[in-house]
Design a protein around this motif. Structure first.
Motif, PDB file in Angstrom:
ATOM      1  N   VAL A 123       0.861  -1.188   0.000  1.00  0.00           N
ATOM      2  CA  VAL A 123       0.000   0.000   0.000  1.00  0.00           C
ATOM      3  C   VAL A 123       0.892   1.231   0.000  1.00  0.00           C
ATOM      4  CG1 VAL A 123      -1.747   1.313   1.268  1.00  0.00           C
ATOM      5  CG2 VAL A 123      -1.820  -1.210   1.221  1.00  0.00           C
ATOM      6  N   VAL A 124       0.686   2.129  -0.963  1.00  0.00           N
ATOM      7  CA  VAL A 124       1.495   3.347  -1.075  1.00  0.00           C
ATOM      8  C   VAL A 124       0.842   4.451  -0.242  1.00  0.00           C
ATOM      9  CG1 VAL A 124       2.472   5.058  -2.650  1.00  0.00           C
ATOM     10  CG2 VAL A 124       2.228   2.664  -3.380  1.00  0.00           C
ATOM     11  N   SER A 125       1.604   5.054   0.660  1.00  0.00           N
ATOM     12  CA  SER A 125       1.064   6.141   1.486  1.00  0.00           C
ATOM     13  C   SER A 125       0.902   7.412   0.670  1.00  0.00           C
ATOM     14  CB  SER A 125       1.989   6.408   2.677  1.00  0.00           C
ATOM     15  OG  SER A 125       3.260   6.847   2.210  1.00  0.00           O
ATOM     16  N   MET A 126       0.140   8.340   1.205  1.00  0.00           N
ATOM     17  CA  MET A 126      -0.134   9.567   0.478  1.00  0.00           C
ATOM     18  C   MET A 126       1.142  10.381   0.267  1.00  0.00           C
ATOM     19  SD  MET A 126      -3.131  12.389   1.147  1.00  0.00           S
ATOM     20  CE  MET A 126      -2.388  13.062   2.633  1.00  0.00           C
ATOM     21  N   GLN A 127       2.061  10.301   1.215  1.00  0.00           N
ATOM     22  CA  GLN A 127       3.305  11.055   1.064  1.00  0.00           C
ATOM     23  C   GLN A 127       4.177  10.493  -0.063  1.00  0.00           C
ATOM     24  OE1 GLN A 127       2.159   9.966   3.962  1.00  0.00           O
ATOM     25  NE2 GLN A 127       1.584  11.908   4.986  1.00  0.00           N
ATOM     26  N   ASP A 128       4.146   9.150  -0.247  1.00  0.00           N
ATOM     27  CA  ASP A 128       4.992   8.511  -1.256  1.00  0.00           C
ATOM     28  C   ASP A 128       4.318   8.403  -2.619  1.00  0.00           C
ATOM     29  OD1 ASP A 128       6.872   8.178   0.726  1.00  0.00           O
ATOM     30  OD2 ASP A 128       6.147   6.159   1.261  1.00  0.00           O
ATOM     31  N   ALA A 129       3.015   8.669  -2.674  1.00  0.00           N
ATOM     32  CA  ALA A 129       2.279   8.522  -3.930  1.00  0.00           C
ATOM     33  C   ALA A 129       2.503   9.731  -4.813  1.00  0.00           C
ATOM     34  CB  ALA A 129       0.800   8.320  -3.656  1.00  0.00           C
ATOM     35  N   ASP A 130       2.294   9.496  -6.115  1.00  0.00           N
ATOM     36  CA  ASP A 130       2.376  10.626  -7.036  1.00  0.00           C
ATOM     37  C   ASP A 130       1.114  11.480  -6.917  1.00  0.00           C
ATOM     38  OD1 ASP A 130       0.496   8.991  -8.173  1.00  0.00           O
ATOM     39  OD2 ASP A 130       1.719   8.421  -9.891  1.00  0.00           O
ATOM     40  N   GLU A 131       1.069  12.546  -7.671  1.00  0.00           N
ATOM     41  CA  GLU A 131      -0.016  13.515  -7.507  1.00  0.00           C
ATOM     42  C   GLU A 131      -1.394  12.938  -7.802  1.00  0.00           C
ATOM     43  OE1 GLU A 131      -1.888  16.880  -6.399  1.00  0.00           O
ATOM     44  OE2 GLU A 131       0.235  16.409  -6.150  1.00  0.00           O
ATOM     45  N   PRO A 132      -1.600  12.186  -8.911  1.00  0.00           N
ATOM     46  CA  PRO A 132      -2.947  11.632  -9.149  1.00  0.00           C
ATOM     47  C   PRO A 132      -3.395  10.686  -8.036  1.00  0.00           C
ATOM     48  CG  PRO A 132      -1.654  11.570 -11.150  1.00  0.00           C
ATOM     49  CD  PRO A 132      -0.698  11.924 -10.055  1.00  0.00           C
ATOM     50  N   VAL A 133      -2.490   9.791  -7.586  1.00  0.00           N
ATOM     51  CA  VAL A 133      -2.843   8.849  -6.526  1.00  0.00           C
ATOM     52  C   VAL A 133      -3.065   9.591  -5.216  1.00  0.00           C
ATOM     53  CG1 VAL A 133      -2.052   6.840  -5.221  1.00  0.00           C
ATOM     54  CG2 VAL A 133      -1.583   6.986  -7.666  1.00  0.00           C
ATOM     55  N   SER A 134      -2.259  10.576  -4.939  1.00  0.00           N
ATOM     56  CA  SER A 134      -2.425  11.375  -3.718  1.00  0.00           C
ATOM     57  C   SER A 134      -3.770  12.072  -3.715  1.00  0.00           C
ATOM     58  CB  SER A 134      -1.291  12.389  -3.612  1.00  0.00           C
ATOM     59  OG  SER A 134      -1.470  13.202  -2.457  1.00  0.00           O
ATOM     60  N   ALA A 135      -4.185  12.572  -4.866  1.00  0.00           N
ATOM     61  CA  ALA A 135      -5.495  13.224  -4.953  1.00  0.00           C
ATOM     62  C   ALA A 135      -6.618  12.224  -4.701  1.00  0.00           C
ATOM     63  CB  ALA A 135      -5.643  13.882  -6.319  1.00  0.00           C
ATOM     64  N   GLU A 136      -6.467  10.997  -5.202  1.00  0.00           N
ATOM     65  CA  GLU A 136      -7.493   9.967  -4.965  1.00  0.00           C
ATOM     66  C   GLU A 136      -7.568   9.600  -3.488  1.00  0.00           C
ATOM     67  OE1 GLU A 136      -9.688   8.628  -7.008  1.00  0.00           O
ATOM     68  OE2 GLU A 136      -9.017   9.901  -8.672  1.00  0.00           O
ATOM     69  N   ILE A 137      -6.409   9.536  -2.825  1.00  0.00           N
ATOM     70  CA  ILE A 137      -6.401   9.235  -1.389  1.00  0.00           C
ATOM     71  C   ILE A 137      -7.094  10.351  -0.624  1.00  0.00           C
ATOM     72  CG2 ILE A 137      -4.928   8.909   0.613  1.00  0.00           C
ATOM     73  CD1 ILE A 137      -2.893   7.557  -1.243  1.00  0.00           C
ATOM     74  N   ARG A 138      -6.782  11.623  -0.969  1.00  0.00           N
ATOM     75  CA  ARG A 138      -7.421  12.758  -0.309  1.00  0.00           C
ATOM     76  C   ARG A 138      -8.933  12.744  -0.549  1.00  0.00           C
ATOM     77  NH1 ARG A 138      -6.752  15.501   3.876  1.00  0.00           N
ATOM     78  NH2 ARG A 138      -4.502  15.598   3.352  1.00  0.00           N
ATOM     79  N   LYS A 139      -9.359  12.352  -1.727  1.00  0.00           N
ATOM     80  CA  LYS A 139     -10.786  12.274  -2.035  1.00  0.00           C
ATOM     81  C   LYS A 139     -11.480  11.268  -1.130  1.00  0.00           C
ATOM     82  CE  LYS A 139     -13.884  11.204  -5.909  1.00  0.00           C
ATOM     83  NZ  LYS A 139     -13.943  10.814  -7.347  1.00  0.00           N
ATOM     84  N   ARG A 140     -10.846  10.137  -0.848  1.00  0.00           N
ATOM     85  CA  ARG A 140     -11.463   9.130   0.013  1.00  0.00           C
ATOM     86  C   ARG A 140     -11.400   9.528   1.491  1.00  0.00           C
ATOM     87  NH1 ARG A 140     -10.234   7.695  -4.590  1.00  0.00           N
ATOM     88  NH2 ARG A 140     -11.115   5.922  -5.736  1.00  0.00           N
TER      89      ARG A 140
END
Length: 396
Positions: free
Chosen positions: A31-48
């Motif tokens: 599982v990739v954390s929000m800090q290590d994720a790229d911008e699109p994935v980080s945005a999806e994590i923030r959305k959830r």
């Protein structure tokens, strides 16, 4: 195999090649954390993360459940399709076709064998007629089983495509769970690092009359945080189970692909080979029967030649012997002459014997006549009264 079945089998070959060429992607392990994720994935994590309302228990309980809705629809559709199937396992059809071929025993055939009295009594066909009837029956069974196998093949192809879709949706769900887990862990870290300490500071800074309410809010926040932690833990377990289901789907799919390949190979290669061998068996038996008929004809010709030659010799011998004989055989004339002489001698002998017997009879007649005359003279004397006792006396 009929032309229709052969054409369908050839058409199915392309579909088999297409489904076997599909390569399924591999799932990500971590599982990739929000800090290590790229911008699109980080945005999806923030959305959830925004779906979590710490003041609403239902939002915590339902956290991540929306990702499973589409997967459940796919699974339920597949289960409904399985329930609606009205066909047996394809493996049974393969075993049936093998059993049918094995039941066709050419070694039991002997076209020269005569039917036994028991077979004649039961009206059983001659060996070759029985062989031909059995071949036709086997051919019909092969056509029915191959058509059944085509149905199984199409069903399995449909299942493989459905499993492809299920695998993709399961993989998406697996990746979606990773996003929800990352969002939950990020929210927990945010609660532990900022929101709960801020709420604790509010409790400490609140007037005495409001401290009870603030303390209750702090307890509710901590309880909601624990609920969220448990929910994230459940999501992790669900993700682990989902990851285990992915190879299971692939295993079932690979088995279906192998079975489809085997069915297609059986239809395209094996069944025509079997039919060719069966046709050869019938042709061989027909050739053997024709050869036997030719041999019998040759034997009959040889028998006629030898028997006619023997009959001609015997007949010629009889004819020549009769031609060389006279009108009467000398032996027959001698025998007839001897028999004639014997007849004449017997006639003379019988005549002499008859003459002698007649002479003896004349003497006897004369004697009997004299006796009768004397007797009559004696009877006349009694009538005259001479000699009263003379009637009782015995004549001299």
């Amino acid at each position: 195999m009929s032309d229709t079945v052969r054409q369908k089998a050839a058409e199915a070959t392309t579909a088999v090649e297409e489904v076997t060429a599909v390569v399924l992607p591999e799932p990500q392990a971590e599982v990739v954390s929000m800090q290590d994720a790229d911008e699109p994935v980080s945005a999806e994590i923030r959305k959830r993360m925004d779906e979590i309302d710490m003041g609403n228990t239902n939002s915590i309980v339902a956290f991540g459940s929306g990702a499973q809705a589409e997967l459940q629809e796919i699974s339920q559709a597949m289960l409904a399709d399985v329930r609606n199937k009205d066909v047996g396992p394809a493996g049974d059809s393969l075993r049936n076709i093998v059993t049918t071929i094995r039941g066709f025993s050419v070694s039991e055939l002997d076209v020269r064998r005569d039917r036994s009295w028991w077979e004649k009594l039961l009206g059983k066909a001659a060996p070759f007629a029985k062989f031909t009837a059995q071949y036709e029956e086997v051919q019909g069974q092969i056509d029915r089983i191959t058509d059944d196998l085509l149905g199984h093949e199409h069903t399995l192809l449909k299942d493989i495509k459905s499993l492809d879709l299920l695998y993709d949706k399961t993989l998406n769900f697996y990746d979606e769970l990773a996003l929800y887990i990352a969002a939950g862990e990020e929210k927990l870290a945010e609660l532990d690092s900022s929101e709960i300490p801020a709420k604790e500071a509010e409790v400490q800074a609140a007037p005495e009359e409001h401290q009870v309410m603030k303390a209750q809010e702090l307890r509710d926040l901590r309880a909601a945080r624990d609920d969220l932690e448990r929910r994230v833990h459940d999501l992790k377990l669900t993700r682990q189970v989902t990851m285990q289901s992915l190879p299971s789907i692939r295993l079932v799919q690979e088995n279906d692909k192998s079975l489809v390949t085997k069915i297609n190979s059986t239809l395209v290669n094996t069944v025509p080979l079997w039919e060719t061998q069966l046709a050869q068996a019938v042709t061989i038996q027909r050739s053997a029967e024709a050869a036997a008929a030719v041999r019998d004809a040759n034997d009959l010709t040889n028998e006629l030649l030898t028997s006619n030659a023997a009959n001609l010799r015997e007949s010629n011998k009889m004819i020549r012997q009769e031609m060389e004989r006279g009108v009467f055989d000398i032996e027959a004339v001698k025998q007839a002459n001897a028999d004639l002489i014997g007849t004449i001698q017997e006639s003379l002998q019988i005549a002499d014997e008859g003459k002698a017997k007649r002479a003896a009879a004349e003497e006897d007649l004369k004697k009997m006549e004299a006796e009768l005359r004397d007797t009559l003279a004696a009877a006349k004397a009694r009538k005259d009264g001479i000699g009263d006792n003379s009637g009782t006396a015995v004549p001299n």
